[in-house]
Design an enzyme around this catalytic site. Structure first.
Site, PDB file in Angstrom:
ATOM      1  CE  LYS A 204      -4.187  -1.823   0.095  1.00 57.89           C
ATOM      2  NZ  LYS A 204      -5.036  -1.895   1.278  1.00 57.89           N
ATOM      3  NE  ARG A 244      -7.128  -8.692  -1.267  1.00 56.46           N
ATOM      4  CZ  ARG A 244      -6.583  -7.916  -2.209  1.00 56.46           C
ATOM      5  NH1 ARG A 244      -5.644  -7.033  -1.869  1.00 56.46           N
ATOM      6  NH2 ARG A 244      -6.961  -8.004  -3.464  1.00 56.46           N
TER       7      ARG A 244
END
Length: 306
Positions: A204, A244
C-alpha cells in the site's frame, strides 16, 4: 490470502496476471508458497481507478475462479457487485471480499444471506476515483469501528449471520498515509469487537511513503514487500485472522515467527513450538480445514478467530 489480480491496471503488478491462464498459474504458485485462500479480483481499486462494466468483470473473474476451484483451491472473490459475487459463489468461491462493505451494491447483503458465504466487510467511504477526498476523521480508529458496526447492523438486518462476517479496517482506502498506522497499532481494539479481522497492508501507498528515499522518492510497490512482511508479523501477533498479501512466502514465514514468539512468551516448552506448526502457518488455516471438497459454499470464519 494470496492476491490474484485479473486486471490490466493493478497498482501492484501492472497486469502481469491479466489473462486467465496467467492468473491461474499465478494462483497455483501462491498456493505452493503457502497461501490458504486465493483472492481473485477483476476490477482495480487503486487510487483514481474507474469502474469497469460488470460484463468485463465477470469475464475476467469467473474462468479463473472456476479453474482454481477445479484445482482444489479455496477461492475468494474480490468484488463490490452482488451479481459477480453470486456468480463466483455458484462456481465454488467460499468467501466474498467486498471492499465497499456492501455500500456499493445494496443487493450484496441479500446474496450473502441467501448463500451463507463468508463475507469480508471492509471500511469504505467511496469508490477509488473519489476516496482520497473522503479522508476526514476525528479519531480514525473510533470512526472506522463505528462505521464498520453500522455495516454489521445492515448485514444482520438482511439475515446475515455473525459467523459469516469478517471485518477489514480498509488500510489505504480513504485514509492518508499517517491515518493507517493508528489502525495497525490499535488493531486489538478492532479484534475486541468480536469479529475476525482481515488486514490488507500489502504494497500500500503508506508503506511506500514510509520507505521513501533521501530525495523524497516514494518506494515503488514491488519494493514494499519486506515492509509488508513486517506488518504481517505484527498484525498476526495483534490477533489478525487473515493477511491479504501479494508476495505470500515472506508473510507465511513472518506469521510462523510471530506464532513461535507468542508461544515462547506464553511459556510453552521448546518441544511444543513445532507442534503449533498449523497455527503458525497461517491464521486462516482453520478455515481451510473446515471445508471438505472444492466448491463448498460453507465457511465459518469465527471458528478460526484466535
Amino acid at each position: 490470502m494470496g492476491v490474484v489480480n485479473v486486471t490490466p491496471d493493478s497498482f501492484s503488478d501492472g497486469g502481469r496476471w491479466y489473462t486467465p491462464g496467467a492468473a491461474v498459474a499465478h494462483g497455483l504458485t501462491l498456493l505452493d508458497e503457502g497461501a490458504d485462500l486465493l483472492d481473485v479480483g477483476g476490477e482495480s481499486t487503486r487510487p483514481g481507478a474507474r469502474r469497469v462494466p460488470v460484463a468485463d468483470e465477470l469475464a475476467r473473474v469467473l474462468p479463473v475462479v472456476e479453474a482454481l476451484v477445479g484445482r482444489g483451491a479455496k477461492v475468494s472473490v474480490d468484488t463490490t457487485r452482488a451479481r459477480v459475487a453470486q456468480a463466483a459463489v455458484d462456481r465454488g468461491a467460499v468467501l466474498v471480499n467486498d471492499v465497499s462493505g456492501g455500500l456499493a451494491d445494496a443487493e450484496m447483503a441479500d446474496v450473502v444471506a441467501r448463500t451463507g458465504v463468508a463475507y469480508v466487510a471492509m471500511h469504505w467511504r467511496g469508490h477509488a476515483d473519489v476516496m482520497d477526498d473522503l479522508a476526514d476523521y476525528d479519531d480514525v480508529v473510533t470512526d472506522v469501528r463505528r462505521e464498520l458496526a453500522a455495516r454489521v447492523a445492515v448485514l444482520r438486518a438482511a439475515g446475515v449471520r455473525d459467523d459469516q462476517v469478517v471485518l477489514d479496517p480498509g488500510l489505504g482506502f480513504a485514509k492518508p498515509g499517517a491515518s493507517n498506522w493508528p489502525l495497525l497499532a490499535r488493531l486489538p481494539e478492532l479484534v475486541a469487537d468480536g469479529f475476525p479481522v482481515l488486514v490488507g497492508a500489502s504494497r500500500k501507498r503508506f508503506l511506500g511513503h514510509l520507505l521513501e528515499g533521501p530525495d523524497g522518492t516514494v518506494a515503488p510497490p514491488l519494493a514494499r514487500d519486506h515492509a509488508t512482511a513486517a506488518v504481517s508479523a505484527l498484525a498476526a501477533q495483534a490477533g489478525a485472522w487473515c493477511l491479504r498479501v501479494h508476495d505470500v512466502r515472506p508473510t507465511v514465514d513472518a506469521v510462523r515467527v510471530a506464532a513461535a514468539w507468542q508461544a515462547a512468551r506464553a511459556g510453552a516448552p521448546d518441544d511444543d513450538l513445532a507442534v503449533d506448526e498449523d497455527a503458525a502457518r497461517d491464521p486462516a488455516q482453520a478455515v481451510v480445514a473446515e471445508h471438505g471438497g472444492a466448491g463448498t459454499n460453507e465457511v465459518t470464519p469465527r471458528r478460526a478467530h484466535r
